[in-house]
Design a protein around this motif. Structure first.
Motif, PDB file in Angstrom:
ATOM      1  N   LEU A 124       0.823  -1.198   0.000  1.00 16.42           N
ATOM      2  CA  LEU A 124       0.000   0.000   0.000  1.00 16.42           C
ATOM      3  C   LEU A 124       0.861   1.252   0.000  1.00 16.42           C
ATOM      4  CD1 LEU A 124      -2.644   1.517   0.228  1.00 16.42           C
ATOM      5  CD2 LEU A 124      -2.631   1.073   2.684  1.00 16.42           C
ATOM      6  N   VAL A 125       1.899   1.263   0.820  1.00 14.92           N
ATOM      7  CA  VAL A 125       2.807   2.413   0.856  1.00 14.92           C
ATOM      8  C   VAL A 125       3.482   2.587  -0.501  1.00 14.92           C
ATOM      9  CG1 VAL A 125       4.906   3.334   1.884  1.00 14.92           C
ATOM     10  CG2 VAL A 125       3.185   2.242   3.338  1.00 14.92           C
ATOM     11  N   GLU A 126       3.933   1.499  -1.080  1.00 14.58           N
ATOM     12  CA  GLU A 126       4.667   1.578  -2.350  1.00 14.58           C
ATOM     13  C   GLU A 126       3.775   2.082  -3.480  1.00 14.58           C
ATOM     14  OE1 GLU A 126       7.123  -1.320  -5.443  1.00 14.58           O
ATOM     15  OE2 GLU A 126       6.888  -1.939  -3.355  1.00 14.58           O
ATOM     16  N   ILE A 127       2.562   1.547  -3.609  1.00 16.66           N
ATOM     17  CA  ILE A 127       1.728   1.975  -4.729  1.00 16.66           C
ATOM     18  C   ILE A 127       1.277   3.415  -4.543  1.00 16.66           C
ATOM     19  CG2 ILE A 127       0.965  -0.368  -5.230  1.00 16.66           C
ATOM     20  CD1 ILE A 127      -1.700   0.244  -3.938  1.00 16.66           C
ATOM     21  N   GLY A 128       1.193   3.862  -3.291  1.00  9.63           N
ATOM     22  CA  GLY A 128       0.800   5.242  -3.042  1.00  9.63           C
ATOM     23  C   GLY A 128       1.917   6.228  -3.277  1.00  9.63           C
ATOM     24  N   GLU A 129       3.153   5.826  -2.967  1.00  5.88           N
ATOM     25  CA  GLU A 129       4.275   6.757  -3.060  1.00  5.88           C
ATOM     26  C   GLU A 129       4.979   6.719  -4.406  1.00  5.88           C
ATOM     27  OE1 GLU A 129       6.895   6.000   0.196  1.00  5.88           O
ATOM     28  OE2 GLU A 129       5.545   6.931   1.685  1.00  5.88           O
ATOM     29  N   SER A 130       5.108   5.522  -4.985  1.00 13.06           N
ATOM     30  CA  SER A 130       5.872   5.430  -6.241  1.00 13.06           C
ATOM     31  C   SER A 130       5.127   4.746  -7.359  1.00 13.06           C
ATOM     32  CB  SER A 130       7.212   4.709  -5.983  1.00 13.06           C
ATOM     33  OG  SER A 130       6.987   3.420  -5.432  1.00 13.06           O
ATOM     34  N   GLY A 131       3.945   4.231  -7.084  1.00 12.88           N
ATOM     35  CA  GLY A 131       3.180   3.570  -8.135  1.00 12.88           C
ATOM     36  C   GLY A 131       3.648   2.143  -8.368  1.00 12.88           C
ATOM     37  N   LEU A 132       2.995   1.492  -9.306  1.00 11.33           N
ATOM     38  CA  LEU A 132       3.336   0.113  -9.631  1.00 11.33           C
ATOM     39  C   LEU A 132       4.628   0.035 -10.436  1.00 11.33           C
ATOM     40  CD1 LEU A 132      -0.188  -1.233 -10.671  1.00 11.33           C
ATOM     41  CD2 LEU A 132       0.970  -1.547  -8.479  1.00 11.33           C
ATOM     42  N   ARG A 133       5.277  -1.090 -10.328  1.00 15.03           N
ATOM     43  CA  ARG A 133       6.471  -1.358 -11.154  1.00 15.03           C
ATOM     44  C   ARG A 133       6.003  -1.771 -12.545  1.00 15.03           C
ATOM     45  NH1 ARG A 133      10.314  -5.656  -8.456  1.00 15.03           N
ATOM     46  NH2 ARG A 133      11.546  -5.063 -10.282  1.00 15.03           N
ATOM     47  N   LEU A 134       6.324  -0.958 -13.526  1.00 12.00           N
ATOM     48  CA  LEU A 134       5.877  -1.229 -14.894  1.00 12.00           C
ATOM     49  C   LEU A 134       7.040  -1.462 -15.848  1.00 12.00           C
ATOM     50  CD1 LEU A 134       2.972   1.381 -15.173  1.00 12.00           C
ATOM     51  CD2 LEU A 134       2.837  -1.039 -14.540  1.00 12.00           C
ATOM     52  N   ASP A 135       8.238  -1.674 -15.308  1.00 14.87           N
ATOM     53  CA  ASP A 135       9.386  -1.890 -16.186  1.00 14.87           C
ATOM     54  C   ASP A 135       9.211  -3.146 -17.037  1.00 14.87           C
ATOM     55  OD1 ASP A 135       9.524  -2.702 -13.436  1.00 14.87           O
ATOM     56  OD2 ASP A 135      11.457  -3.615 -13.851  1.00 14.87           O
ATOM     57  N   ALA A 136       8.605  -4.203 -16.463  1.00 11.65           N
ATOM     58  CA  ALA A 136       8.401  -5.422 -17.244  1.00 11.65           C
ATOM     59  C   ALA A 136       7.398  -5.212 -18.364  1.00 11.65           C
ATOM     60  CB  ALA A 136       7.933  -6.551 -16.326  1.00 11.65           C
ATOM     61  N   LEU A 137       6.489  -4.245 -18.227  1.00 12.01           N
ATOM     62  CA  LEU A 137       5.506  -3.984 -19.278  1.00 12.01           C
ATOM     63  C   LEU A 137       6.182  -3.540 -20.561  1.00 12.01           C
ATOM     64  CD1 LEU A 137       2.544  -3.726 -20.158  1.00 12.01           C
ATOM     65  CD2 LEU A 137       2.534  -1.425 -19.173  1.00 12.01           C
ATOM     66  N   ALA A 138       7.270  -2.783 -20.440  1.00 12.06           N
ATOM     67  CA  ALA A 138       7.983  -2.312 -21.638  1.00 12.06           C
ATOM     68  C   ALA A 138       8.527  -3.461 -22.467  1.00 12.06           C
ATOM     69  CB  ALA A 138       9.113  -1.368 -21.220  1.00 12.06           C
ATOM     70  N   ALA A 139       8.720  -4.616 -21.830  1.00  9.16           N
ATOM     71  CA  ALA A 139       9.259  -5.771 -22.552  1.00  9.16           C
ATOM     72  C   ALA A 139       8.194  -6.795 -22.914  1.00  9.16           C
ATOM     73  CB  ALA A 139      10.348  -6.432 -21.699  1.00  9.16           C
ATOM     74  N   ALA A 140       6.929  -6.447 -22.718  1.00 14.62           N
ATOM     75  CA  ALA A 140       5.839  -7.377 -23.035  1.00 14.62           C
ATOM     76  C   ALA A 140       5.598  -7.374 -24.533  1.00 14.62           C
ATOM     77  CB  ALA A 140       4.579  -6.992 -22.275  1.00 14.62           C
ATOM     78  N   GLY A 141       6.299  -8.236 -25.241  1.00 12.37           N
ATOM     79  CA  GLY A 141       6.275  -8.226 -26.698  1.00 12.37           C
ATOM     80  C   GLY A 141       4.955  -8.603 -27.317  1.00 12.37           C
ATOM     81  N   ALA A 142       4.057  -9.222 -26.567  1.00 13.06           N
ATOM     82  CA  ALA A 142       2.757  -9.582 -27.132  1.00 13.06           C
ATOM     83  C   ALA A 142       1.925  -8.352 -27.452  1.00 13.06           C
ATOM     84  CB  ALA A 142       1.994 -10.482 -26.153  1.00 13.06           C
ATOM     85  N   LEU A 143       2.199  -7.239 -26.771  1.00 11.82           N
ATOM     86  CA  LEU A 143       1.427  -6.012 -26.942  1.00 11.82           C
ATOM     87  C   LEU A 143       2.249  -4.985 -27.700  1.00 11.82           C
ATOM     88  CD1 LEU A 143       0.033  -5.756 -23.299  1.00 11.82           C
ATOM     89  CD2 LEU A 143      -1.047  -6.842 -25.286  1.00 11.82           C
ATOM     90  N   SER A 144       1.570  -4.174 -28.503  1.00 11.34           N
ATOM     91  CA  SER A 144       2.259  -3.129 -29.244  1.00 11.34           C
ATOM     92  C   SER A 144       2.688  -2.013 -28.286  1.00 11.34           C
ATOM     93  CB  SER A 144       1.350  -2.551 -30.323  1.00 11.34           C
ATOM     94  OG  SER A 144       0.350  -1.726 -29.730  1.00 11.34           O
ATOM     95  N   PRO A 145       3.640  -1.166 -28.691  1.00  5.73           N
ATOM     96  CA  PRO A 145       4.032  -0.050 -27.824  1.00  5.73           C
ATOM     97  C   PRO A 145       2.845   0.824 -27.426  1.00  5.73           C
ATOM     98  CG  PRO A 145       5.641  -0.330 -29.564  1.00  5.73           C
ATOM     99  CD  PRO A 145       4.509  -1.260 -29.882  1.00  5.73           C
ATOM    100  N   GLY A 146       1.929   1.089 -28.363  1.00  9.64           N
ATOM    101  CA  GLY A 146       0.769   1.910 -28.045  1.00  9.64           C
ATOM    102  C   GLY A 146      -0.162   1.237 -27.056  1.00  9.64           C
ATOM    103  N   GLN A 147      -0.319  -0.072 -27.170  1.00 12.42           N
ATOM    104  CA  GLN A 147      -1.154  -0.801 -26.217  1.00 12.42           C
ATOM    105  C   GLN A 147      -0.532  -0.784 -24.829  1.00 12.42           C
ATOM    106  OE1 GLN A 147      -1.339  -4.478 -28.433  1.00 12.42           O
ATOM    107  NE2 GLN A 147      -3.384  -4.004 -29.242  1.00 12.42           N
TER     108      GLN A 147
END
Length: 326
Positions: free
Chosen positions: A270-293
C-alpha cells in the motif's frame, strides 16, 4: 462439521472460506426448501441481514426466483454463506446483500446468475450459477508449469476481451437508466478465462450499483497491489474508474508474469503503490502487446486518478487503435 448445504441441494465439494464468504459447490436435489423459510425475502432474511434487506432485495428478487431461474442454471450451483467471523459483522452482511442485489440487477453472460437467496439455522446463503473457467492466476501458473509464458496470441485476446467485458458491464442499463455497476475487487483471482475464450467476473461482495442503500456502504478496499491507491487508502469507495485501474493492473500482471511491487506484505504494498506507483518496467518488454497498447495500460495505472484513462470503453478504444495493422 460438514458444509451445511441448503434444503433442496446436496453438497458436492467445499471450496473453502475467506474473510467474508464460505463457499461450496452444491447440486440441486435433496429435500425441498423448508416452508419455514417464508414466502418472501423480507421476513426470511431481514432479522439476519438487517432492516434494509426487505426493501433492498425483496421487490427485486421476488418469491419465485428459484423456480424461475433454477431450470436454466444447470444442476450445479455455487453456495455462499457468511464465514463465522463475518456472520455477525455489518460488513459481512452488507457484502452478501450487495452481491445478491448486484447479480439481480446486472444480468450479463460474464457474471454468475442468481438462483436463490435464503436463510436457515446456519445463517443466510446465496445460490448462484457456477461461472466456468480458470482464474487468470491459474492460467498464468499453468503456463509457468510448462516452463514458458502464455502465447502472445492468448495474451492479446485475454487483455482485449477483459477490457471489453468490463466496458459492457459498466454500460449496463435498464428501464430506469444506467445501473452504475462497479465490481469493486478486481484481481487475478476474480477474472476468469472461460472454456470458449470468454471472460467472467466473480465475487461481487464489494460491488456498487445505482440506488444502493447507504447502510450497505462499508470500507471495502480491494486487493493490493491491484486496487487503485486512493481506494486502498480509504479516500474513495469503489468506483468504475477504480475498476478500470484494477483490471489494467491485473492484465499487466498477466501479460508480464512479473510482480507489480517490490514489497510483498499488504501494508508495504500500500505504501509503495501510493508513493511510487506500480512497477511497470516489465511492461515495456511485453512483446505480445504493441508499444501503443502498453502505453494505454500504463496511462490507466497513473497514481493520479485525473490523469488516467477515464473509462473501460476509452481504454478499449485506445487499445484497439494501437493494434498492429495487417
Amino acid at each position: 462439521m460438514p458444509y451445511p448445504a441448503p434444503d433442496g441441494t446436496e453438497l458436492i465439494e467445499h471450496l473453502g472460506a475467506g474473510a467474508t464468504f464460505d463457499v461450496a459447490l452444491v447440486r440441486l436435489g435433496g429435500p425441498p426448501p423448508s416452508p419455514t423459510l417464508g414466502p418472501t425475502l423480507g421476513p426470511t432474511l431481514g432479522p439476519t441481514l438487517g432492516p434494509t434487506l426487505g426493501p433492498t432485495l425483496g421487490p427485486t428478487l421476488g418469491p419465485t426466483l428459484g423456480p424461475t431461474l433454477g431450470p436454466t442454471l444447470g444442476p450445479t450451483l455455487v453456495c455462499k454463506r457468511l464465514a463465522p467471523a463475518a456472520l455477525r459483522a455489518h460488513a459481512g452482511r452488507a457484502a452478501m446483500v450487495r452481491e445478491a442485489k448486484a447479480l439481480s440487477l446486472a444480468r450479463h453472460p460474464a457474471l454468475p446468475a442468481l438462483a436463490r437467496v435464503g436463510a436457515d439455522r446456519h445463517g443466510p446463503f446465496l445460490l448462484e450459477s457456477r461461472r466456468e473457467g480458470a482464474s487468470l492466476r491459474d492460467v498464468l501458473d499453468g503456463w509457468r508449469g510448462r516452463g514458458r509464458p502464455p502465447p502472445a496470441s492468448l495474451v492479446v485476446h485475454v487483455v482485449r476481451a477483459a477490457i471489453e467485458t468490463l466496458a459492457e458491464l459498466h454500460e449496463l442499463e435498464d428501464a430506469a437508466g444506467p445501473l452504475g455497476f462497479v465490481h469493486g475487487d478486481l484481481g487475478p483471482d476474480h477474472v476468469l478465462l472461460g472454456p470458449l475464450g470468454d471472460i467472467g467476473l466473480v465475487d461481487l461482495g464489494a460491488a456498487r450499483f445505482r440506488g444502493m442503500d447507504p447502510d450497505l456502504e462499508t470500507a471495502d478496499r480491494g486487493t493490493v497491489p491491484f486496487v487503485a491507491p486512493e481506494i486502498a487508502r480509504g479516500e474513495s469507495p469503489p468506483t468504475a474508474r477504480g475498476d478500470v485501474y484494477a483490471m489494467a493492473a491485473t492484465l499487466v500482471a498477466f501479460a508480464t508474469g512479473a510482480p507489480l511491487t517490490r514489497a510483498r506484505e499488504p501494508a508495504a504494498m500500500l505504501v509503495e503503490i501510493g508513493e511510487s506507483g506500480l512497477r511497470l518496467d516489465a511492461l515495456a518488454a511485453a512483446g505480445a502487446l504493441s508499444p501503443g497498447q502498453r502505453r494505454a495500460l500504463a496511462r490507466t495505472l497513473d497514481r493520479d486518478p485525473e490523469r488516467r484513462v477515464e473509462s473501460a470503453r476509452a481504454l478499449l478504444d485506445a487499445f484497439d487503435a494501437a493494434a498492429p495493422r495487417g
